[in-house]
Design a protein around this motif. Sequence first.
Motif, mmCIF file in Angstrom:
data_model
loop_
_atom_site.group_PDB
_atom_site.id
_atom_site.type_symbol
_atom_site.label_atom_id
_atom_site.label_comp_id
_atom_site.label_asym_id
_atom_site.label_seq_id
_atom_site.Cartn_x
_atom_site.Cartn_y
_atom_site.Cartn_z
ATOM 1 N N THR A 35 0.860 -1.185 0.000
ATOM 2 C CA THR A 35 0.000 0.000 0.000
ATOM 3 C C THR A 35 0.899 1.238 0.000
ATOM 4 O O THR A 35 2.109 1.130 0.190
ATOM 5 N N SER A 36 0.305 2.403 -0.149
ATOM 6 C CA SER A 36 1.083 3.632 0.037
ATOM 7 C C SER A 36 1.295 3.821 1.539
ATOM 8 O O SER A 36 0.685 3.118 2.342
ATOM 9 N N HIS A 37 2.161 4.769 1.922
ATOM 10 C CA HIS A 37 2.360 4.964 3.367
ATOM 11 C C HIS A 37 1.477 6.122 3.837
ATOM 12 O O HIS A 37 1.073 6.985 3.055
ATOM 13 N N ILE A 38 1.187 6.131 5.117
ATOM 14 C CA ILE A 38 0.348 7.181 5.703
ATOM 15 C C ILE A 38 1.193 7.965 6.680
ATOM 16 O O ILE A 38 1.856 7.380 7.549
ATOM 17 N N ASN A 39 1.225 9.298 6.515
ATOM 18 C CA ASN A 39 2.107 10.094 7.359
ATOM 19 C C ASN A 39 1.603 10.195 8.788
ATOM 20 O O ASN A 39 0.426 10.451 9.025
ATOM 21 N N ASN A 40 2.546 9.991 9.732
ATOM 22 C CA ASN A 40 2.294 10.293 11.144
ATOM 23 C C ASN A 40 1.013 9.708 11.712
ATOM 24 O O ASN A 40 0.243 10.423 12.319
ATOM 25 N N ASN A 41 0.770 8.431 11.475
ATOM 26 C CA ASN A 41 -0.376 7.826 12.150
ATOM 27 C C ASN A 41 -0.137 6.340 12.353
ATOM 28 O O ASN A 41 -0.306 5.536 11.450
ATOM 29 N N GLY A 42 0.250 5.988 13.575
ATOM 30 C CA GLY A 42 0.399 4.572 13.888
ATOM 31 C C GLY A 42 -0.792 4.130 14.704
ATOM 32 O O GLY A 42 -0.890 2.997 15.156
ATOM 33 N N PHE A 43 -1.719 5.077 14.905
ATOM 34 C CA PHE A 43 -2.794 4.815 15.844
ATOM 35 C C PHE A 43 -4.004 4.200 15.159
ATOM 36 O O PHE A 43 -4.493 3.151 15.548
ATOM 37 N N ASN A 44 -4.477 4.896 14.108
ATOM 38 C CA ASN A 44 -5.593 4.317 13.353
ATOM 39 C C ASN A 44 -5.491 4.683 11.875
ATOM 40 O O ASN A 44 -6.363 5.336 11.329
ATOM 41 N N PRO A 45 -4.378 4.262 11.229
ATOM 42 C CA PRO A 45 -4.228 4.586 9.807
ATOM 43 C C PRO A 45 -5.290 3.879 8.960
ATOM 44 O O PRO A 45 -5.634 2.729 9.263
ATOM 45 N N VAL A 46 -5.815 4.563 7.953
ATOM 46 C CA VAL A 46 -6.784 3.933 7.037
ATOM 47 C C VAL A 46 -6.205 3.986 5.623
ATOM 48 O O VAL A 46 -5.848 5.056 5.138
#
Length: 754
Positions: free
Chosen positions: A665-676
């Motif tokens: 997948t692509s990466h999501i910046n600054n979210n290890g909590f509830n990335p979607v």
Amino acid sequence: MDPEGARIQDDPDVKVMMAGSTLRKVKSRSWKKQRHFRLLEDGLTIWYKSRWAGRGHSTFSVTEVEAVREGHQSEVLLSIAEEFPADLCFTLVFHGRQGNLDLVADSPEEAQAWIRGVRKLIHKAQTMDEKERLDQWVWDWFQKADKNKDGKMNFKEVKKLLKMMNVDMNEEHALHLFTMADKSESDSLEIEQFVYFYKMLTQRDEVWKVFQDYSGDGEKLMLEELENFLRIEQHEGEQSGQHAKELIDRYEPSETAVKQGAMSLDGFQMYLCSQEGSIFNPEHQNLYQDMSQPLSHYFISSSHNTYLLEDQLRGQSSLEAYIQALKRGCRCVEVDCWDGSDGEPVVYHGHTLTSKILFKDVVSTVKEYAFKTSDFPVILSLENHCGVEQQTVMAQHLSQILGDTLLTTLLDGQVPQQLPSPQELKGKILLKAKKIGGLEQCLDETLTDEVSDDEEMADGDPESPCTEDPPAANKKHKKSKLSRELSDLVVYCKSVHFHGFEHARSHAKCYEMSSFSESKAKKLAKEAGTDFVQYNTRQMSRIYPSGLRTDSSNYNPQDMWNVGCQIVALNFQTAGLEMDLNDGLFRQNGCCGFVLKPEFMRDATSQFSPEKPEGHQGYKPLRLSIQVISGQQLPKVNQKEGSIVDPLVRVEIYGVPQDQAKEETSHINNNGFNPVWNETLNFVIHAPGLALVRFLVEDYDKASRNDFIGQFTLPFTCIQAGYRHIHLLSKDGTIIPPSSLFVNISISELTSGS
């Protein structure tokens, strides 16, 4: 807050732990230091520090402890047995590859309080359900963040806590939720209010959306609506009716809803996060395979240089390494034996600086731990560098220590046409070593105690630079002497030199087995895959890592499983992809260490070749589609306050060469909590019976390699389709609650048009 917690804290042993004790921490005969240990208020964290060291202290959680051993049950405590009696000593054993903690109390009473107390706390941690686990997790964070211990947190402290929990959120949104939770309007949250704040924060829209699709009133799922969900999305077919009722009883927290036969969003989310909502098919968790086929029809979990805890040049040889491997379900362990100075054979990595342990101690350890995890047989693979005298000593130790558990006679007195089954060999230890003559000539006493030239190197790892005998001793005309006593203990696993598939077809016996270095096996698999598959239907092969892997790294076992090799030996002490695959394959079938090979690998006339899977009769490729929806509470990679992960998910397929694939997948910046993510990854699987699927979560880094966050590996055949959670594991293969991925999986047949 936690009524259950209140009860356990009243336990007399737990009270002793909370009051604290001075225990001696022992690392060796000379290193024994006093440390102050106590259990913190959360009832889960054990804290300890030296009495002098100013600020430094250490902590660990009871959930990291696997077991408590009483008395002199470790090499270190045995070495100081003279000094400290057994009733003062105990050992805490940790999950994964973390070293043991050896402790000595001042009195037998104090030792007992800690032994019983830790056992009770482990039991409590294991029996918590998902909801209690999550509450405990939130409670732990609150305790960590509440620096002045007043049981309250203001907005600034909450912001800092969110960073620690891997949440980077919009400040306005956070403040809005904080104000809603602060019902007493005191500008601070107490623990109950913080739990409420946390619940709002983790309200999962993606679960709510799925819930909305099936709920008529948007408030609850009636029984019939839940059945529809189970049938359509979870592919449960006929049994969905009965199952829906069970799920409501099991996971619905609201009693009103249970009475109506309905499920609320809370219950729905709890079901999805539970073991039943997991990607791993629960029916495959237990022993579900036929265990009555010949040994050669199974993959067998196998360890290489089992005595090592670290690398192969300087590492420590240790009995603990055997215990760890056997507890992980390993069913074939390796013992390198050399002549010891006082007539007692020793085990170590020859011609290197690894430390030495006694052969008899290894045998005792194997006897004690062989059947704790699995009842199925253990193969003791001997690499024998001893002279005849000490070989005879080895034979005596094996017979005396193992007694009846050592298999020394044919099961039915008949020379076998095929190997016995794991079922028939339950509770038995088999010796794999050289043998004088065969089972046919067992009764013929005229044999000499010499092994013919062609069997000379059968047992060594010829590639390994460390185990080569000095050149002078290796002259061709030298006959290796074998002790008759040791030879007589070998029944179904006789080590022989490999003379090619042609020779094996016409001459070989089913009880003869050969060892191949990884490079030799890889070459044979590529050049003669079908021959190798056929050979492995009847005989066993053992594969070992190249001797050049002095760092104890591993090769990819998949290449060997693809041609049906049973004993693919890995360095269990080395974490990483290869051990993830091994753990993944053997996670099924009750973790018993034996996995039945696919049908096309058990048929002696099989035409299967991993290079051309479409060439065999049962060929039926499948399409695997994985919608990666979201992630939950991913652990931090760097413990630095400021850094938050930028997660991406990679799905990797391991199997026949055509199936090897990776998509991310692509990466999501600054979210290890509830990335979607909501991204779909597609694969075609040509040999589903051999494929393993690995879910890997990484912290994206544009400048250097991505950092590992967590992974989960499982056989393709054990996947449950539908909306599933994947509970992530650490590098060490241990669980890291409550980290998970939420996915939607569909598996379909490949039609010619698609």
